[in-house]
Write a protein that holds these residues in place. Structure first.
Motif, mmCIF file in Angstrom:
data_model
loop_
_atom_site.group_PDB
_atom_site.id
_atom_site.type_symbol
_atom_site.label_atom_id
_atom_site.label_comp_id
_atom_site.label_asym_id
_atom_site.label_seq_id
_atom_site.Cartn_x
_atom_site.Cartn_y
_atom_site.Cartn_z
ATOM 1 N N LEU A 1 0.838 -1.196 0.000
ATOM 2 C CA LEU A 1 0.000 0.000 0.000
ATOM 3 C C LEU A 1 0.874 1.248 0.000
ATOM 4 N N ARG A 2 0.590 2.136 -0.941
ATOM 5 C CA ARG A 2 1.240 3.451 -0.980
ATOM 6 C C ARG A 2 0.158 4.504 -1.152
ATOM 7 N N ALA A 3 0.341 5.648 -0.497
ATOM 8 C CA ALA A 3 -0.716 6.658 -0.510
ATOM 9 C C ALA A 3 -0.128 8.057 -0.478
ATOM 10 N N ILE A 4 -0.925 9.004 -0.976
ATOM 11 C CA ILE A 4 -0.685 10.435 -0.805
ATOM 12 C C ILE A 4 -1.986 11.028 -0.287
ATOM 13 N N ASN A 5 -1.895 11.722 0.826
ATOM 14 C CA ASN A 5 -3.092 12.216 1.503
ATOM 15 C C ASN A 5 -3.070 13.736 1.550
ATOM 16 N N CYS A 6 -4.121 14.351 1.007
ATOM 17 C CA CYS A 6 -4.290 15.808 1.042
ATOM 18 C C CYS A 6 -5.525 16.155 1.871
ATOM 19 N N GLY A 7 -5.342 16.207 3.181
ATOM 20 C CA GLY A 7 -6.401 16.650 4.074
ATOM 21 C C GLY A 7 -7.531 15.679 4.283
ATOM 22 N N GLU B 1 -7.575 -9.545 10.903
ATOM 23 C CA GLU B 1 -7.713 -10.474 12.034
ATOM 24 C C GLU B 1 -8.455 -9.829 13.202
ATOM 25 N N GLN B 2 -9.604 -9.235 12.886
ATOM 26 C CA GLN B 2 -10.482 -8.599 13.874
ATOM 27 C C GLN B 2 -9.827 -7.407 14.563
ATOM 28 N N ARG B 3 -8.791 -6.838 13.946
ATOM 29 C CA ARG B 3 -8.170 -5.612 14.454
ATOM 30 C C ARG B 3 -8.427 -4.495 13.464
ATOM 31 N N VAL B 4 -8.799 -3.327 13.994
ATOM 32 C CA VAL B 4 -9.113 -2.162 13.167
ATOM 33 C C VAL B 4 -8.112 -1.067 13.512
ATOM 34 N N THR B 5 -7.246 -0.743 12.556
ATOM 35 C CA THR B 5 -6.212 0.261 12.785
ATOM 36 C C THR B 5 -6.089 1.165 11.566
ATOM 37 N N PRO B 6 -5.765 2.454 11.754
ATOM 38 C CA PRO B 6 -5.490 3.319 10.592
ATOM 39 C C PRO B 6 -4.232 2.848 9.866
ATOM 40 N N VAL B 7 -4.217 2.988 8.547
ATOM 41 C CA VAL B 7 -3.051 2.548 7.783
ATOM 42 C C VAL B 7 -1.848 3.444 8.041
ATOM 43 N N SER B 8 -2.073 4.662 8.511
ATOM 44 C CA SER B 8 -0.970 5.577 8.808
ATOM 45 C C SER B 8 -1.467 6.647 9.769
ATOM 46 N N ARG B 9 -0.526 7.226 10.489
ATOM 47 C CA ARG B 9 -0.827 8.347 11.381
ATOM 48 C C ARG B 9 -0.014 9.582 10.989
ATOM 49 N N ALA B 10 0.519 9.570 9.774
ATOM 50 C CA ALA B 10 1.318 10.698 9.305
ATOM 51 C C ALA B 10 0.431 11.920 9.081
ATOM 52 N N ALA C 1 6.278 12.943 -2.075
ATOM 53 C CA ALA C 1 6.661 11.584 -1.710
ATOM 54 C C ALA C 1 5.437 10.814 -1.236
ATOM 55 N N THR C 2 5.373 9.539 -1.593
ATOM 56 C CA THR C 2 4.269 8.691 -1.143
ATOM 57 C C THR C 2 4.541 8.187 0.270
ATOM 58 N N THR C 3 3.483 7.843 0.963
ATOM 59 C CA THR C 3 3.576 7.281 2.306
ATOM 60 C C THR C 3 3.392 5.776 2.224
ATOM 61 N N ASP C 4 4.339 5.017 2.775
ATOM 62 C CA ASP C 4 4.225 3.562 2.811
ATOM 63 C C ASP C 4 3.239 3.178 3.916
#
Length: 376
Positions: free
Chosen positions: A222-228, A237-246, A262-265
């Motif tokens: 997974l690679r992402a760029i987040n603008c707001g 496995e029944q765990r819910v977590t954000p993919v990033s906290r950047a 730059a993309t976020t891993d």
């Protein structure tokens, strides 16, 4: 060629005559009802009498005339409403088109809940496409509602659908989206100039779009760029977590993009894991006491029983949302769920005595028939 040209006018005549007939009925029936009332008032001797019976008959005649006019107007309005809904449905299928249930080995489901009752399209946008660079996804939220927001959605989605295939780098895709949005806002600014006499609900100077670009490679990276935009949730496995906290970049519109995008891993989407993208209307939804909706709790409830399909996750979350808001959300809400079903695909292909990889796997995954997504 001659037959085609000769046949066109012949096919259009019934449509023209049909429109003329509807126009004649629309104007003619009220005229007939009015003529009946006037003829009765001035031509019937009974209307000139002052007795109780004559008054009852006169009231009944005018009541019948008024009822006929009201029913005629009601039928005309309902006919126009059905036509408007048909046009809105066609526009929605083109602008926010249904996603295929399976995309390059990923199970896909998306849905939108509009805050405006009866609205077909809101200010939320999403799309997922399979490219040679991987599966690319966009999720965004346009400030405001109405026609101005729909125009912005069209500009961003149109640019993404082209750039996702053309650009090898995710940052270049975002640059194309930013330039498309800037062109759209310049055109709106010219249209909303004080000389035009328009009073826009959402001025161009206040317009912005939150955008999340996501890329899923063939091995699930997974690679992402987040603008707001809010970060997606990973269901594993029944765990819910954000993919990033950047910290995300600013939304598109008010500020220029940085030169180095730059993309976020964001880790990996492993087999049977699910990824939930959403707009901020989901976490900003409140109940009658002002308490916010807990999206992680609803997602945890959705993945309690495994295996979980993307459609089941959507049903669970939207049911909880409507219950929390008492059926009256105050903002548009969009959810997109991606489930990694590539392990099942490899198992099925191996059982048949062959393996699917590379372009052949993508071709087979994208030939499934699309089904309409559930909106609001």
């Amino acid at each position: 060629m001659i037959r085609i040209k000769a046949g066109v006018p012949h096919r259009r005549r019934p449509r023209t005559s049909s429109r003329r007939s509807r126009c004649a009925l629309t104007l003619g029936l009220p005229t007939v009802w009015g003529a009946v009332a006037i003829s009765y008032k001035f031509g019937c001797p009974l209307a000139e009498q002052n007795g109780l019976g004559a008054r009852i008959v006169t009231s009944a005649v005018f009541f019948a005339v008024g009822t006929g006019l009201i029913l005629h107007v009601r039928r005309a309005l309902l006919r126009e409403l059905r036509q408007a809904r048909k046009v809105a449905g066609a526009a929605q299928s083109v602008l926010l088109r249904p996603l295929p249930p399976r995309l390059a080995g990923l199970n896909v489901a998306a849905a939108q809940l509009s805050a405006d009752r009866g609205a077909a399209i809101g200010g939320d946008l999403y799309e997922a496409v399979a490219t040679e660079h991987g599966v690319r996804v966009v999720m965004g939220d346009v400030r405001g509602h109405g026609l101005a927001a729909i125009g912005t959605v069209a500009a961003v989605l149109g640019s993404f659908r082209e750039a996702a295939h053309d650009e090898p780098e995710l940052g270049h895709v975002l640059g194309r989206l930013d330039r498309a949005l800037a062109r759209h806002l310049r055109e709106r600014a010219r249209a909303e100039h004080p000389a035009s006499g328009l009073d826009p609900d959402n001025p161009v100077a206040e317009e912005f779009v939150t955008v999340l670009l996501l890329e899923i490679t063939g091995d699930g990276e997974l690679r992402a760029i987040n603008c707001g935009h809010p970060w997606p949730y990973l269901l594993s496995e029944q765990r819910v977590t954000p993919v990033s906290r950047a910290e995300p970049l600013p939304p598109l519109g008010p500020f220029p993009l940085p030169t180095d995008l730059a993309t976020t891993d964001c880790g990996y989407l492993r087999p049977d894991d699910s990824l939930v993208l959403y707009t901020d209307g989901a976490e900003d939804a409140r109940d009658t006491k002002g308490r916010f909706f807990s999206l992680p709790q609803a997602l945890t409830e959705a993945v309690r029983d495994r295996p979980v399909s993307p459609q089941a996750i959507l049903r669970t979350v939207f049911t909880a949302l409507l219950h929390h808001t008492n059926g009256r959300p105050t903002d548009d809400i969009a959810l997109l769920v991606l489930n990694n079903g590539r392990a099942q695909q490899r198992t099925c292909s191996g059982a048949r005595g062959g393996d699917i990889s590379g372009s052949a796997a993508r071709a087979r995954a994208t030939t499934t028939h699309p089904q309409p997504t559930t909106h609001g």
